[in-house]
Design a protein around this motif. Structure first.
Motif, PDB file in Angstrom:
ATOM      1  N   GLU A   6       0.131 -97.987 -21.497  1.00  0.00           N
ATOM      2  CA  GLU A   6       1.489 -97.538 -21.173  1.00  0.00           C
ATOM      3  C   GLU A   6       2.478 -98.703 -21.199  1.00  0.00           C
ATOM      4  O   GLU A   6       3.620 -98.558 -21.660  1.00  0.00           O
ATOM      5  CB  GLU A   6       1.501 -96.867 -19.792  1.00  0.00           C
ATOM      6  CG  GLU A   6       0.738 -95.553 -19.719  1.00  0.00           C
ATOM      7  CD  GLU A   6       1.286 -94.503 -20.664  1.00  0.00           C
ATOM      8  OE1 GLU A   6       2.524 -94.458 -20.856  1.00  0.00           O
ATOM      9  OE2 GLU A   6       0.480 -93.725 -21.201  1.00  0.00           O
ATOM     10  N   ILE A   7       2.051 -99.858 -20.731  1.00  0.00           N
ATOM     11  CA  ILE A   7       2.902-101.056 -20.767  1.00  0.00           C
ATOM     12  C   ILE A   7       3.259-101.397 -22.213  1.00  0.00           C
ATOM     13  O   ILE A   7       4.421-101.665 -22.536  1.00  0.00           O
ATOM     14  CB  ILE A   7       2.187-102.252 -20.097  1.00  0.00           C
ATOM     15  CG1 ILE A   7       2.109-102.039 -18.585  1.00  0.00           C
ATOM     16  CG2 ILE A   7       2.908-103.568 -20.408  1.00  0.00           C
ATOM     17  CD1 ILE A   7       1.187-103.013 -17.873  1.00  0.00           C
ATOM     18  N   GLN A  60       0.958-106.737 -11.032  1.00  0.00           N
ATOM     19  CA  GLN A  60       0.579-107.169 -12.379  1.00  0.00           C
ATOM     20  C   GLN A  60       1.379-106.415 -13.437  1.00  0.00           C
ATOM     21  O   GLN A  60       1.807-106.985 -14.438  1.00  0.00           O
ATOM     22  CB  GLN A  60      -0.921-106.938 -12.596  1.00  0.00           C
ATOM     23  CG  GLN A  60      -1.803-107.852 -11.770  1.00  0.00           C
ATOM     24  CD  GLN A  60      -3.273-107.506 -11.910  1.00  0.00           C
ATOM     25  OE1 GLN A  60      -3.654-106.617 -12.671  1.00  0.00           O
ATOM     26  NE2 GLN A  60      -4.121-108.205 -11.155  1.00  0.00           N
ATOM     27  N   ILE A  61       1.593-105.125 -13.196  1.00  0.00           N
ATOM     28  CA  ILE A  61       2.370-104.308 -14.130  1.00  0.00           C
ATOM     29  C   ILE A  61       3.812-104.803 -14.187  1.00  0.00           C
ATOM     30  O   ILE A  61       4.394-104.945 -15.273  1.00  0.00           O
ATOM     31  CB  ILE A  61       2.330-102.819 -13.710  1.00  0.00           C
ATOM     32  CG1 ILE A  61       0.910-102.263 -13.876  1.00  0.00           C
ATOM     33  CG2 ILE A  61       3.311-101.995 -14.540  1.00  0.00           C
ATOM     34  CD1 ILE A  61       0.709-100.897 -13.264  1.00  0.00           C
ATOM     35  N   ASN A 110      11.652-101.982 -14.164  1.00  0.00           N
ATOM     36  CA  ASN A 110      12.114-100.714 -13.587  1.00  0.00           C
ATOM     37  C   ASN A 110      11.345 -99.516 -14.158  1.00  0.00           C
ATOM     38  O   ASN A 110      11.434 -98.405 -13.647  1.00  0.00           O
ATOM     39  CB  ASN A 110      13.625-100.534 -13.819  1.00  0.00           C
ATOM     40  CG  ASN A 110      13.969-100.409 -15.298  1.00  0.00           C
ATOM     41  OD1 ASN A 110      13.453-101.154 -16.131  1.00  0.00           O
ATOM     42  ND2 ASN A 110      14.842 -99.474 -15.633  1.00  0.00           N
ATOM     43  N   LYS A 111      10.564 -99.782 -15.224  1.00  0.00           N
ATOM     44  CA  LYS A 111       9.751 -98.726 -15.834  1.00  0.00           C
ATOM     45  C   LYS A 111       8.369 -98.628 -15.168  1.00  0.00           C
ATOM     46  O   LYS A 111       7.541 -97.809 -15.569  1.00  0.00           O
ATOM     47  CB  LYS A 111       9.563 -99.003 -17.329  1.00  0.00           C
ATOM     48  CG  LYS A 111      10.845 -99.143 -18.133  1.00  0.00           C
ATOM     49  CD  LYS A 111      11.572 -97.820 -18.242  1.00  0.00           C
ATOM     50  CE  LYS A 111      12.787 -97.946 -19.176  1.00  0.00           C
ATOM     51  NZ  LYS A 111      13.559 -96.683 -19.226  1.00  0.00           N
ATOM     52  N   THR A 112       8.136 -99.445 -14.176  1.00  0.00           N
ATOM     53  CA  THR A 112       6.825 -99.475 -13.520  1.00  0.00           C
ATOM     54  C   THR A 112       6.366 -98.099 -13.020  1.00  0.00           C
ATOM     55  O   THR A 112       5.220 -97.711 -13.264  1.00  0.00           O
ATOM     56  CB  THR A 112       6.828-100.482 -12.350  1.00  0.00           C
ATOM     57  OG1 THR A 112       7.068-101.792 -12.872  1.00  0.00           O
ATOM     58  CG2 THR A 112       5.502-100.478 -11.617  1.00  0.00           C
ATOM     59  N   SER A 129       2.098 -92.107 -15.595  1.00  0.00           N
ATOM     60  CA  SER A 129       1.470 -91.701 -16.861  1.00  0.00           C
ATOM     61  C   SER A 129       0.004 -92.110 -16.895  1.00  0.00           C
ATOM     62  O   SER A 129      -0.868 -91.332 -17.321  1.00  0.00           O
ATOM     63  CB  SER A 129       2.207 -92.331 -18.054  1.00  0.00           C
ATOM     64  OG  SER A 129       3.524 -91.838 -18.156  1.00  0.00           O
ATOM     65  N   ALA A 130      -0.276 -93.329 -16.454  1.00  0.00           N
ATOM     66  CA  ALA A 130      -1.660 -93.813 -16.428  1.00  0.00           C
ATOM     67  C   ALA A 130      -2.500 -92.994 -15.457  1.00  0.00           C
ATOM     68  O   ALA A 130      -3.663 -92.675 -15.742  1.00  0.00           O
ATOM     69  CB  ALA A 130      -1.689 -95.287 -16.029  1.00  0.00           C
ATOM     70  N   ALA A 131      -1.923 -92.620 -14.337  1.00  0.00           N
ATOM     71  CA  ALA A 131      -2.652 -91.815 -13.349  1.00  0.00           C
ATOM     72  C   ALA A 131      -3.022 -90.449 -13.913  1.00  0.00           C
ATOM     73  O   ALA A 131      -4.138 -89.963 -13.716  1.00  0.00           O
ATOM     74  CB  ALA A 131      -1.813 -91.658 -12.085  1.00  0.00           C
ATOM     75  N   ASN A 132      -2.082 -89.825 -14.644  1.00  0.00           N
ATOM     76  CA  ASN A 132      -2.344 -88.503 -15.211  1.00  0.00           C
ATOM     77  C   ASN A 132      -3.430 -88.549 -16.285  1.00  0.00           C
ATOM     78  O   ASN A 132      -4.322 -87.700 -16.319  1.00  0.00           O
ATOM     79  CB  ASN A 132      -1.062 -87.913 -15.794  1.00  0.00           C
ATOM     80  CG  ASN A 132      -0.093 -87.485 -14.709  1.00  0.00           C
ATOM     81  OD1 ASN A 132      -0.500 -87.144 -13.599  1.00  0.00           O
ATOM     82  ND2 ASN A 132       1.196 -87.514 -15.000  1.00  0.00           N
ATOM     83  N   ARG A 133      -3.370 -89.544 -17.145  1.00  0.00           N
ATOM     84  CA  ARG A 133      -4.384 -89.666 -18.200  1.00  0.00           C
ATOM     85  C   ARG A 133      -5.754 -89.988 -17.588  1.00  0.00           C
ATOM     86  O   ARG A 133      -6.784 -89.488 -18.049  1.00  0.00           O
ATOM     87  CB  ARG A 133      -3.972 -90.742 -19.204  1.00  0.00           C
ATOM     88  CG  ARG A 133      -2.751 -90.369 -20.038  1.00  0.00           C
ATOM     89  CD  ARG A 133      -2.385 -91.471 -21.029  1.00  0.00           C
ATOM     90  NE  ARG A 133      -1.178 -91.135 -21.768  1.00  0.00           N
ATOM     91  CZ  ARG A 133      -1.146 -90.366 -22.859  1.00  0.00           C
ATOM     92  NH1 ARG A 133      -2.279 -89.865 -23.315  1.00  0.00           N
ATOM     93  NH2 ARG A 133      -0.011 -90.118 -23.468  1.00  0.00           N
TER      94      ARG A 133
END
Length: 199
Positions: free
Chosen positions: A188-189, A15-16, A25-27, A33-37
């Protein structure tokens, strides 16, 4: 020790990538970043729930400080929340009375879960009692036989055991943590699309 992983499932990753389009390529950056937050927010939620569910005194245990976070990286986009520590002395929970009194005839009462009722700390004819060691340390002790010695210290669950509880802490928060991760991915997206000059 217990570990919780904050990671991206294959369906979410797909989906991302679709949402990023030419920026797919920024996936890995979005995922890490989402995991850390999410890990930071999840640690707060787990600590808050643990303090609500367990009758442990905050001056003895601060759940958030008992959990560490290993940050996700672009090359390894999984964040890990880790809780460590052995069983806690029962005295760190709700125990009444909490003072030493050799003349006290009744066993003290205590509980581990906040919602539970106070129960007499007695096993058969062996009553628990409050003891102060020469060092000044106080705890709940209990003899192992009718003899005065030896005695044992009464313990309760460890921090990892409490945090990992499917019934009381981690279990009830699973869906909420997953939703936080989804929302963080969306944020983040949007950041990456905005930076690239998109809408």
């Amino acid at each position: 020790m217990i570990e919780f992983e904050v990671y991206c499932e294959d369906e979410m990753k797909a989906q991302i990538e679709r949402a990023l389009g030419d920026l797919r390529n920024k996936t890995p950056r979005v995922i890490s970043s989402a995991a850390n937050r999410t890990a930071v927010e999840a640690r707060k939620l787990l600590a808050k729930m643990a303090h609500e569910k367990y009758a442990v005194k905050k001056k003895y245990v601060k759940f958030q400080k008992e959990m560490s976070i290993t940050k996700a990286k672009v090359s390894k986009p999984t964040a890990i929340i880790k809780a460590t520590g052995g069983p806690l002395e029962l005295y760190k929970f709700e125990v009444k009375p909490r003072s030493v009194n050799p003349k006290r005839k009744k066993a003290p009462k205590g509980k581990v879960l906040s919602a539970s009722s106070m129960k007499s700390l007695q096993s058969g004819n062996l009553k628990a009692f409050i003891v102060r060691f020469a060092s000044g340390h106080m705890t709940v002790g209990q003899r192992v036989s009718k003899e005065r010695l030896p005695m044992k210290v009464l313990y309760s669950p460890s921090v990892p055991t409490m945090i990992a509880s499917e019934e009381n802490v981690y279990g009830p928060l699973k869906i909420q943590i997953k939703e936080i991760y989804r929302q963080q991915c969306l944020l983040e997206i949007q950041k990456i699309i905005n930076k690239a000059g998109g809408n």
